[in-house]
Write an enzyme that holds these catalytic residues in place. Structure first.
Site, PDB file in Angstrom:
ATOM      1  N   SER A 240       0.834  -1.222   0.000  1.00 43.03           N
ATOM      2  CA  SER A 240       0.000   0.000   0.000  1.00 43.03           C
ATOM      3  C   SER A 240       0.866   1.269   0.000  1.00 43.03           C
ATOM      4  CB  SER A 240      -0.961   0.003   1.192  1.00 43.03           C
ATOM      5  OG  SER A 240      -0.288  -0.285   2.392  1.00 43.03           O
ATOM      6  N   HIS A 270      -1.917  -8.929   1.914  1.00 41.49           N
ATOM      7  CA  HIS A 270      -1.626  -7.667   2.606  1.00 41.49           C
ATOM      8  C   HIS A 270      -2.782  -7.383   3.579  1.00 41.49           C
ATOM      9  CE1 HIS A 270       0.165  -3.870   3.373  1.00 41.49           C
ATOM     10  NE2 HIS A 270      -0.193  -3.187   2.303  1.00 41.49           N
ATOM     11  N   HIS A 318       5.729 -12.793   7.406  1.00 40.24           N
ATOM     12  CA  HIS A 318       5.963 -11.399   7.006  1.00 40.24           C
ATOM     13  C   HIS A 318       7.151 -11.325   6.070  1.00 40.24           C
ATOM     14  CE1 HIS A 318       6.421  -7.047   7.218  1.00 40.24           C
ATOM     15  NE2 HIS A 318       5.143  -7.059   7.567  1.00 40.24           N
ATOM     16  N   ARG A 327       3.079  -4.857  16.633  1.00 37.53           N
ATOM     17  CA  ARG A 327       1.699  -4.367  16.507  1.00 37.53           C
ATOM     18  C   ARG A 327       0.724  -5.440  16.990  1.00 37.53           C
ATOM     19  NH1 ARG A 327       1.704  -3.025  10.270  1.00 37.53           N
ATOM     20  NH2 ARG A 327       2.551  -5.137  10.350  1.00 37.53           N
ATOM     21  N   ASP A 375      -2.279  -8.538  11.609  1.00 40.17           N
ATOM     22  CA  ASP A 375      -3.636  -8.940  11.241  1.00 40.17           C
ATOM     23  C   ASP A 375      -4.172 -10.113  12.053  1.00 40.17           C
ATOM     24  OD1 ASP A 375      -3.798  -7.000   9.182  1.00 40.17           O
ATOM     25  OD2 ASP A 375      -2.550  -8.256   7.912  1.00 40.17           O
TER      26      ASP A 375
END
Ligand code: HAX
Length: 442
Positions: A240, A270, A318, A327, A375
Site C-alpha cells: 500500500s 496484505h 511477514h 503491533r 492482522d
C-alpha cells in the site's frame, strides 16, 4: 508554531542532506541485486528512502525513531484516555517532533475544517450495489474526492514550482486524512446500518468521532485511536505504501495515489488478511468446536488442513519481520488489560492459535517467519466491540494507513523524489547472466 510552519522549517533544514547525497555520493553502492530478488518480488533490495518509519526484522517498527510503546508514552493523550489522539500522531509522523497540547489542539481545529465530505461523494457511494466490498467503496470514495485536489489544481495552474509543490501535497494529504474516517463511517452505516447516518461531532478528536459516527461505545474510542495509529506506517516497501509512493511519483495527486494504495491493501497477502483471519477462526469454531472446547490438538489439525489445501495461514508470516509483530503484541496487551476482552472466547482461541501456529509453520518449513503479524489479532478486538462485519476490517486498516502514506508523499515531494522507473530485463538475459556467473558491468 503551527504544523505547516514547523514542517516548512524542517523541510528546509533537511533538503541539503538529500541534495548532498545525490550530488557528492550518488554513485556509492549500497546494494546488489540477485536473480531470486529480481523474480521474487524485490525482497530486501535497499532502493527506497523514508524517514517516517523504519522496520527492523527483529525489533519491528519504529515511528520516527520511537518503538510503539515509546510512541504511545511520548504523545499527548486524548482527554480522559491513556491513548494519544490521531491528531498528535499525525503531527509527530510529519515533523518527528512530539507536539505540545496547544499544537495538538491546532491540528484538531484544522481537521474540523478539513473533514467535510461533499454530498456528491455520498451520492456516488449510495448508487453502488450494497453488496460491494467496503474496500472498493472506500477506494471509489477517495477517487471521487479527487475532484477537490489542491495539488492537481496547482499543477494545472501553469505556476507549478518544484520547491513549494509539497505544500499542495500537504493540503491534500491533510484533507484526505481528516476525511477518510468520515467516508469509512458513511460506508459502514450505508452497508450495515441501513444507511442510518450520524452527523460529525465537532467536539471529538478523529478517533472518538469515528466511534461516535458508527454508533460505537465510549470504550471503542480508544480502540479506534490505537488501531489507526498502529496501522499507519510500516516503512515504505509494503504494497500500500509503495503503490501510493509510485503513483504519486508520476505527480498524480494524493487522491489518485491513495486510491491506488488502498487497492493494494485490499489483497489477501496484505491488508485483507485481517478479514481472512476472522473468517478462518470462525470456520474453525464451526467445523471443529460445535459441541467441544477448542484444544491445541484441534487447532493443529485445522492448521495442517489449511496448509495441505495449499492455502496460507492468514495473519502469520511477514516479508521483512522475523519475530512476533510488535503491533500484534500491542493489541494483545490491550486485550489482556481490558476486562471482558481478556476472557473473551475468541481472544482465548486466537491466543491458543498463537501458541500452536509458529510450531506448525516451522515444521511445514516454507515460511521464513512463522510468527504472527498485525492482522492475526486485530479482528478479535473489532468483533468484541460488535463489529461483526469482517469485510469492513480492511477498510479500518485503510483509514489508519492513510496517515503513513500521506506523510510519506508529503516528504517525497518536499525532497523532490524522482519518478519511479526501475529497469526490466528479459528471462533470456537472466539465463545468459546466470550462465556467465553474473552480468558484466563493462
Ligand atoms: N502460511 C503458509 N505458508 C506461508 C505463510 C503462511 N502464513 N507465510 C509464508 N508462507 C510460504 C509462502 O507462501 C512461500 O511459499 P512458496 O515458496 O510456495 O511460494 C514461502 O512460505 C516463503 O514465503 P516467505 O518468504 O516467508 O514470505 P513472503 O515474503 O513471500 O510473503 C506474506 C509474506 C506476509 C505475504 C506471507 O507470509 C503470507 O502469505 N502470510 C499470510 C497472509 C498474511 O498474513 N498477510 C498479511 C501480512 C502483513 C501485512 O502486510 N498486513 O497488511
Amino acid at each position: 508554531m503551527a504544523l505547516k510552519e514547523t514542517l516548512k522549517s524542517k523541510i528546509e533544514e533537511f533538503r541539503p542532506r538529500t541534495n548532498k547525497l545525490i550530488k557528492d555520493f550518488g554513485k556509492v553502492k549500497i546494494d546488489e541485486v540477485t536473480i531470486d530478488q529480481c523474480i521474487g518480488g524485490a525482497r530486501d533490495i535497499r532502493c527506497l528512502v523514508t524517514d517516517i518509519s523504519y522496520l527492523d526484522p527483529q525489533e519491528g517498527i519504529r515511528f520516527r525513531g520511537k518503538t510503539i510503546p515509546e510512541t504511545f508514552a511520548a504523545l499527548p493523550k486524548a482527554p480522559g484516555s491513556t491513548y494519544p489522539t490521531v491528531e498528535s500522531f499525525w503531527y509527530f509522523l510529519l515533523t518527528g517532533d512530539v507536539p505540545s497540547e496547544a499544537q495538538v489542539a491546532e491540528v484538531m481545529t484544522e481537521f474540523k475544517s478539513r473533514q467535510i465530505v461533499a454530498p456528491y461523494v455520498f451520492e456516488a457511494l449510495r448508487a453502488l450495489p450494497k453488496d460491494m466490498h467496503p474496500m472498493t467503496m472506500l477506494s471509489i470514495g477517495i477517487l471521487a474526492l479527487q475532484r477537490q485536489s489542491k495539488f492537481q489544481a496547482y499543477y494545472s495552474s501553469g505556476k507549478f514550482n518544484k520547491t513549494n509543490a509539497w505544500e499542495y501535497v500537504y493540503e491534500d494529504a491533510s484533507d484526505l486524512v481528516a476525511r477518510i474516517p468520515v467516508l469509512a463511517a458513511f460506508i459502514y452505516n450505508l452497508k450495515y446500518r441501513k444507511d442510518k447516518q450520524v452527523e460529525i461531532n465537532p467536539k471529538l478528536d478523529l478517533g472518538a468521532n469515528f466511534a461516535h459516527m458508527i454508533g460505537q461505545s465510549e470504550q471503542y474510542k480508544d480502540v479506534a485511536r490505537m488501531y489507526f495509529i498502529l496501522h499507519s506506517d510500516h516503512e515504505s516497501g509494503n504494497v500500500s505504501a509503495h503503490t501510493t509512493h509510485l503513483v504519486h511519483s508520476a505527480l498524480s495527486d494524493p487522491y489518485y495515489a491513495y486510491s491506488a494504495g488502498l487497492n493494494g491493501l485490499a489483497g489477501p497477502l496484505h491488508g485483507l488478511a485481517n478479514q481472512e483471519v476472522l473468517e478462518w477462526t470462525k470456520k474453525f469454531q464451526e467445523k471443529y468446536c460445535k459441541n467441544v472446547e477448542p484444544t491445541k490438538e484441534l487447532i493443529t489439525k485445522a492448521l495442517w488442513d489449511t496448509l495441505n489445501a495449499g492455502q496460507v495461514i492468514p495473519g502469520y508470516g511477514h516479508a521483512v519481520l522475523r519475530k512476533t509483530d510488535p503491533r500484534y503484541m500491542s493489541q494483545r496487551e490491550f486485550c489482556l488489560r481490558t476486562p471482558g476482552l481478556k476472557d473473551d472466547p475468541l481472544f482465548k482461541l486466537v491466543s491458543m492459535i498463537y501458541e500452536v501456529a509458529p510450531g506448525v509453520l516451522t515444521e511445514h518449513g516454507k515460511t521464513k517467519n512463522p510468527w504472527p503479524n498485525v492482522d492475526a489479532q486485530s479482528g478479535v478486538i473489532q468483533w468484541y466491540y460488535g463489529i461483526h462485519e469482517q469485510d469492513f476490517y480492511t477498510a479500518l486498516f485503510g483509514v489508519g494507513r492513510a496517515l503513513g502514506c500521506m506523510a510519506n508523499i508529503t516528504w517525497d515531494r518536499a525532497l523532490g523524489y524522482a519518478l519511479e522507473r526501475p529497469k526490466s530485463v528479459t528471462t533470456a538475459m537472466l539465463e545468459k547472466w546466470a550462465a556467465e556467473g553474473g552480468r558484466s558491468q563493462a
